[in-house]
Design a protein around this motif. Structure first.
Motif, PDB file in Angstrom:
ATOM      1  N   ASN A 128      -6.022  12.205   1.288  1.00  0.00           N
ATOM      2  CA  ASN A 128      -5.839  12.195  -0.161  1.00  0.00           C
ATOM      3  C   ASN A 128      -4.496  11.610  -0.592  1.00  0.00           C
ATOM      4  OD1 ASN A 128      -7.141  12.769  -2.707  1.00  0.00           O
ATOM      5  ND2 ASN A 128      -5.558  14.298  -3.069  1.00  0.00           N
ATOM      6  N   PHE A 129      -3.814  10.926   0.295  1.00  0.00           N
ATOM      7  CA  PHE A 129      -2.533  10.303  -0.061  1.00  0.00           C
ATOM      8  C   PHE A 129      -2.754   8.812  -0.238  1.00  0.00           C
ATOM      9  CE2 PHE A 129       1.367   8.041   1.158  1.00  0.00           C
ATOM     10  CZ  PHE A 129       2.237   8.563   0.221  1.00  0.00           C
ATOM     11  N   TRP A 130      -2.365   8.307  -1.412  1.00  0.00           N
ATOM     12  CA  TRP A 130      -2.476   6.877  -1.726  1.00  0.00           C
ATOM     13  C   TRP A 130      -1.064   6.330  -1.825  1.00  0.00           C
ATOM     14  CZ3 TRP A 130      -4.162   4.525  -7.054  1.00  0.00           C
ATOM     15  CH2 TRP A 130      -4.471   3.169  -6.892  1.00  0.00           C
ATOM     16  N   GLY A 131      -0.678   5.541  -0.839  1.00  0.00           N
ATOM     17  CA  GLY A 131       0.704   5.106  -0.698  1.00  0.00           C
ATOM     18  C   GLY A 131       1.111   4.008  -1.663  1.00  0.00           C
ATOM     19  N   MET A 132       2.406   3.783  -1.728  1.00  0.00           N
ATOM     20  CA  MET A 132       2.963   2.794  -2.648  1.00  0.00           C
ATOM     21  C   MET A 132       3.003   1.398  -2.073  1.00  0.00           C
ATOM     22  SD  MET A 132       3.744   3.628  -5.715  1.00  0.00           S
ATOM     23  CE  MET A 132       4.729   2.183  -6.036  1.00  0.00           C
ATOM     24  N   LYS A 133       3.321   1.256  -0.786  1.00  0.00           N
ATOM     25  CA  LYS A 133       3.636  -0.073  -0.270  1.00  0.00           C
ATOM     26  C   LYS A 133       2.986  -0.374   1.069  1.00  0.00           C
ATOM     27  CE  LYS A 133       5.685  -3.993  -0.814  1.00  0.00           C
ATOM     28  NZ  LYS A 133       4.839  -4.653   0.187  1.00  0.00           N
TER      29      LYS A 133
END
Length: 383
Positions: free
Chosen positions: A38-43
């Motif tokens: 459930n983690f959607w990263g930035m880069k």
């Protein structure tokens, strides 16, 4: 946006891992990291080690610590420096070392060895892709791509809820644009109206969406054709303006093609619309649990050929939607597989004229025991 841990989804993945004798999955594609943690990263400097037994480990950069604490389903979070004055290497090198350490206890590891596409991170503009070093670090890994595709093809109740939010935002954006579209407006201006609504109003939608992003291709009248970018052509008064649109709401997507016509629709398009709606209706009638995916492709293409559009369309006619806008399963005649309850499919017949112009219809459908359920409230014909 924090969601309760989706145990139904995670247990399905672990069941498939047991069937294939895998002790852990090591994933790096943003959509698979999202799917499992459930983690959607930035880069794109993120990865996850997902064991068959025990808690997953999420690896991300230190600036994303707050995001990970707020959204990730695991407390096993390893933070690596985005910049380290004592280590001149790029941050992904540190991510890889942390992943290798987290995967060390596991003998049989699955890796994304044959992925064709991946969804982007939240920054979108410069997605970070795999390097040779990533694959070289796990020389004995099995290919987990098919396993992940099988798991992702069937949606849980939570995933469907999240996709409904994306569909709601897309429909509301189309209602907004339909009220403002004017002849002579540039296609790019129409696209900007739609995208501005998605990002501006969709972010914070119903208090359930942290970040909404819109992606579109917009063409009008003779500018309608496949696989071309939005341009500066004018919106036509009596011809369709076609919106090929995706909405991403916190990593879950929808994929539609919608049509708007300012003024009375030209009779040529009325006739083509009737053809497409007829083929579309028969395709939806086919979309029941146990039906063949390959036969869906045949049905649409043969229907268009019989109506005078042989070889149409040049694009795929059906595919899965979920943590990517295009994901398995795909309906094509060289493939196999069946339509199953719990899938979400984009169905998209289209036909295009030589030299420009044409139509496409597309919406997303949840396959239920009783047949397909349309997920968007926006109509399939014209406003």
């Amino acid at each position: 946006m924090s969601w309760p841990r989706d145990d139904a989804k995670l247990e399905r993945v672990r069941t498939l891992m047991a069937e294939e004798g895998l002790d852990a999955l090591v994933v790096r594609a943003p959509d698979n990291v999202l799917y499992l943690t459930n983690f959607w990263g930035m880069k794109g400097y993120d990865a996850a080690v997902f064991p068959r037994e025990g808690p997953p480990v999420l690896i991300t950069i230190e600036p994303s610590a707050a995001d990970a604490a707020a959204t990730a389903w695991t407390t096993g979070v390893v933070l690596v420096p985005g910049y380290d004055p004592d280590d001149p290497r790029p941050p992904f090198a540190r991510t890889l070392e942390a992943v290798q350490e987290a995967a060390r206890p596991y003998e049989n590891v699955g890796l994304e060895l044959s992925m064709g596409t991946q969804a982007s991170d939240r920054m979108v503009g410069e997605p970070t892709t795999f390097t040779k070093a990533w694959f070289d670090a796990f020389p004995q890994a099995a290919d987990a791509t098919v396993l992940l595709a099988r798991a992702r093809a069937l949606k849980t109740e939570q995933e469907i809820q999240r996709m409904r939010l994306a569909n709601e935002i897309a429909a509301a954006a189309m209602e907004y644009v339909a009220a403002k579209l004017r002849p002579g407006m540039k296609e790019s201006e129409a696209a900007a109206l739609w995208a501005g609504f998605v990002h501006g109003e969709g972010t914070g939608w119903k208090g359930q969406v942290e970040l909404a992003l819109g992606f579109s291709l917009v063409w009008s009248g003779p500018g309608i054709r496949t696989f071309t970018a939005t341009g500066q052509g004018p919106v036509s008064e009596h011809e369709p303006t076609l919106f090929e649109i995706w909405v991403c709401a916190d990593g879950y997507w929808c994929d539609h093609t919608k049509n708007v016509c300012p003024g009375k629709l030209d009779s040529r398009y009325d006739e083509l619309l009737d053809v497409l709606l007829d083929v579309y209706g028969r395709a939806l009638g086919h979309c029941r649990p146990g039906a063949s995916l390959a036969e869906l492709d045949v049905l649409i293409r043969e229907g268009l050929a019989a109506a005078g559009y042989p070889g149409q369309p040049s694009h795929p006619i059906a595919h899965g939607v979920g943590a990517r806008a295009h994901e398995p399963p795909y309906a094509h005649q060289a493939g196999t597989g069946t339509i199953e309850e719990g899938m979400v499919l984009a169905i998209e017949p289209g036909a295009y004229w030589q030299g420009g112009g044409g139509l496409r219809i597309e919406d997303n459908f949840l396959i239920t025991a009783d047949g397909p359920e349309k997920l968007s409230s926006y109509p399939d014909d014209f406003r």
